[in-house]
Write a protein that holds these residues in place. Structure first.
Motif, PDB file in Angstrom:
ATOM      1  N   TYR A 192      38.161  30.885  39.093  1.00  0.00           N
ATOM      2  CA  TYR A 192      39.291  31.541  38.425  1.00  0.00           C
ATOM      3  C   TYR A 192      40.615  30.881  38.825  1.00  0.00           C
ATOM      4  O   TYR A 192      41.493  30.658  37.983  1.00  0.00           O
ATOM      5  CB  TYR A 192      39.347  33.030  38.799  1.00  0.00           C
ATOM      6  N   ALA A 225      43.320  28.698  36.389  1.00  0.00           N
ATOM      7  CA  ALA A 225      44.708  29.129  36.216  1.00  0.00           C
ATOM      8  C   ALA A 225      45.682  28.029  36.606  1.00  0.00           C
ATOM      9  O   ALA A 225      46.693  27.801  35.926  1.00  0.00           O
ATOM     10  CB  ALA A 225      44.965  30.393  37.040  1.00  0.00           C
ATOM     11  N   GLN A 260      45.849  25.354  33.935  1.00  0.00           N
ATOM     12  CA  GLN A 260      46.635  25.777  32.781  1.00  0.00           C
ATOM     13  C   GLN A 260      48.134  25.680  33.079  1.00  0.00           C
ATOM     14  O   GLN A 260      48.936  25.319  32.204  1.00  0.00           O
ATOM     15  CB  GLN A 260      46.261  27.205  32.381  1.00  0.00           C
ATOM     16  N   ILE A 311      51.136  27.719  30.683  1.00  0.00           N
ATOM     17  CA  ILE A 311      51.641  28.986  31.217  1.00  0.00           C
ATOM     18  C   ILE A 311      52.558  28.685  32.393  1.00  0.00           C
ATOM     19  O   ILE A 311      52.560  27.577  32.931  1.00  0.00           O
ATOM     20  CB  ILE A 311      50.483  29.908  31.680  1.00  0.00           C
ATOM     21  N   GLU A 328      52.706  33.353  35.575  1.00  0.00           N
ATOM     22  CA  GLU A 328      51.646  33.745  34.648  1.00  0.00           C
ATOM     23  C   GLU A 328      50.284  33.275  35.142  1.00  0.00           C
ATOM     24  O   GLU A 328      49.271  33.958  34.959  1.00  0.00           O
ATOM     25  CB  GLU A 328      51.921  33.174  33.259  1.00  0.00           C
ATOM     26  N   ALA A 329      50.255  32.115  35.774  1.00  0.00           N
ATOM     27  CA  ALA A 329      49.000  31.602  36.318  1.00  0.00           C
ATOM     28  C   ALA A 329      48.475  32.526  37.412  1.00  0.00           C
ATOM     29  O   ALA A 329      47.271  32.851  37.457  1.00  0.00           O
ATOM     30  CB  ALA A 329      49.197  30.196  36.870  1.00  0.00           C
ATOM     31  N   GLN A 387      47.272  35.771  35.798  1.00  0.00           N
ATOM     32  CA  GLN A 387      45.981  35.572  35.126  1.00  0.00           C
ATOM     33  C   GLN A 387      44.851  35.534  36.146  1.00  0.00           C
ATOM     34  O   GLN A 387      43.794  36.150  35.946  1.00  0.00           O
ATOM     35  CB  GLN A 387      46.011  34.267  34.332  1.00  0.00           C
ATOM     36  N   GLN A 389      44.140  38.986  37.535  1.00  0.00           N
ATOM     37  CA  GLN A 389      43.506  39.845  36.544  1.00  0.00           C
ATOM     38  C   GLN A 389      42.015  39.535  36.408  1.00  0.00           C
ATOM     39  O   GLN A 389      41.179  40.439  36.287  1.00  0.00           O
ATOM     40  CB  GLN A 389      44.189  39.693  35.182  1.00  0.00           C
ATOM     41  N   GLN A 390      41.672  38.244  36.440  1.00  0.00           N
ATOM     42  CA  GLN A 390      40.262  37.859  36.349  1.00  0.00           C
ATOM     43  C   GLN A 390      39.467  38.387  37.534  1.00  0.00           C
ATOM     44  O   GLN A 390      38.342  38.858  37.384  1.00  0.00           O
ATOM     45  CB  GLN A 390      40.134  36.338  36.256  1.00  0.00           C
TER      46      GLN A 390
END
Length: 476
Positions: free
Chosen positions: A441, A445, A448, A454, A458-459, A462, A465-466
């Motif tokens: 995960y 992130a 990205q 992102i 935001e990374a 994310q 959240q995962q």
């Protein structure tokens, strides 16, 4: 070890896929007294052929693994100890880790008990903690219950401490050990070092790339000015960070991003923005191309253990002798920071009726420092242990100190001069059984973010959240 010996993994993957076509039953081979276990595959069918287990009144030892590596060690073991070859048949089940097939099958075998329980089973670094400290740890027998004089042999063999840490259960008993040392070094090209700094001396190159990532980035800038990338992709730097952080991913049930892992986010961005690598990912054609020197820009080096050299880089160098491709142009030095990557641990079932026999084998593989022990054969590429005759770093510092680690691939350098101290830098006290999932995960992130898709915040959001959605972990 995951993606450990590529040829072996490929062959085992074939076995697993063929088994899946016949109803999911794992391929099983049986070797009597160390005789070759043979598995024939043709026309889409998998067939196992050898003498029936227990022939001539022998005791059957059930072994479960994800490559042929450990089962093949039994052949040498029975050669060294013919009296034991006369007593035992080997019943081997091999299931590749491909698509996560191995762990569920092993879990079922351990939980089912009975005569089919694996006397000996293997776990790689990606999931070893599940079987030594986590959900399945209760099934592993302490080595002391196998008749092994643990404390004395660990000290006498100068066994890598991180392998001991990872193989110790919550009660403080040793239940698993590895035979390799996966302590890491920095593996670099001599010609590029000389062109950039006028020297390829390992001590001087180590001082160029570290200690610390600021020096590494400084070296990256020097190399870039000469038209070189310092590494192939950010994954190469990640391997030096993932298992060497100051705290685990999970602390008191809560997700924790250590300072080192947080800093990796920025390091990855700096490497990408500076054009300091070819933006490859591990285990892809582009990554292998950089080992041969035919990528987008010539790459200076890779972070990795001895197994990366022997089982991955040599075969992807574009040659088989000095002067061909990059073969012979590589050297090793102390890394930017100490780390380890990979490894396979041997465990015995608490329900095994053959603890003494399995204990003798485990001791020969992991703790025997004599010239007829597995580790001496393994370190020196002798005795027919390694199919390719390669040398490898082992868990025993005593064995490596008396072994010949010189390799033509490394220009005649003795790799043990670097890998013996590298083992001391490796640590295994900050890992959890969920690391493989969480690392995936996190890496996704970060990629990205560095790609500009992102923001940094935001990374991180994310990633958190995962973890929250998929693991029973408190995320704040």
């Amino acid at each position: 070890m995951k993606k450990r010996i590529l040829t072996a993994v490929l062959s085992v993957a074939m076995i697993a896929s063929l088994a899946a076509c016949t109803g999911g039953t794992p391929a099983t081979t049986t070797a009597g007294g160390g005789a070759d276990a043979t598995t024939a595959a043709g026309g889409g069918d998998a067939a196992a052929t050898t003498a029936a287990p227990g022939a001539d009144g022998k005791t059957v030892l059930n072994v479960m693994s994800f490559t042929v590596e450990v089962p093949d060690m039994f052949k040498k073991y029975f050669e060294v100890y013919p009296d034991r070859a006369a007593k035992y048949d080997l019943n081997t089940t091999i299931i590749a880790t491909t698509d996560g097939a191995y762990e569920p099958a092993l879990d079922q075998a351990l939980a089912s008990g009975g005569t089919a329980v694996p006397d000996l089973y293997c776990a790689e670094i990606a999931f070893v903690l599940k079987y030594t400290k986590g959900d399945m740890a209760a099934y592993a027998a302490p080595y002391k219950d196998l008749g092994i004089d643990v404390d004395a042999l660990l000290t006498a063999g100068d066994i890598a401490q991180y392998t001991v840490d990872l193989g110790t259960n919550p009660s403080g008993d040793l239940v698993g050990l590895g035979y390799q040392s996966a302590g890491g070094a920095f593996i670099y090209r001599s010609s590029i070092a000389k062109d950039t700094w006028g020297t390829d001396d390992p001590t001087e190159i180590a001082a160029k790339i570290g200690p610390g990532w600021d020096k590494f980035l400084g070296a990256a800038a020097d190399l870039k000015a000469k038209g070189y990338g310092i590494i192939s992709g950010d994954g190469d730097a990640w391997h030096a960070i993932e298992n060497s952080s100051s705290s685990p991913w999970i602390v008191d049930g809560k997700l924790t991003i250590s300072p080192e892992r947080d800093a990796f986010i920025d390091l990855s961005k700096q490497l990408k923005d500076g054009g300091y690598h070819n933006d490859t990912q591990d285990w892809t054609d582009a990554w292998y191309a950089d080992m041969q020197g035919i990528g987008a820009q010539p790459v200076f080096g890779f972070f990795g253990p001895a197994w990366l050299i022997n089982y991955v880089m040599v075969g992807n160098s574009g040659g088989t002798a000095p002067g061909e491709g990059t073969y012979g142009d590589w050297r090793v030095c102390e890394p930017t920071q100490g780390f380890f990557w990979g490894g396979t641990w041997l465990l015995a079932s608490k329900d095994s009726p053959n603890k003494e026999a399995i204990g003798d084998f485990i001791e020969w593989v992991t703790l025997d420092t004599s010239d007829t022990g597995l580790q001496y054969f393994w370190a020196n590429g002798s005795g027919g242990i390694n199919a390719t005759g390669t040398k490898d770093a082992v868990a025993s510092g005593v064995v490596m100190a008396k072994s010949d680690g010189k390799m033509d691939f490394l220009g005649g350098q003795n790799m043990f001069d670097v890998f013996v101290p590298a083992t001391a830098f490796a640590k295994g006290d900050t890992l959890t059984q969920y690391d493989q999932t969480i690392n995936g995960y996190f890496r996704d992130a970060v990629r990205q973010y560095t790609a500009g898709n992102i923001t940094r915040d935001e990374a991180i959001a994310q990633f958190k959240q995962q973890v929250a959605d998929n693991l029973d972990v408190v995320v704040e």
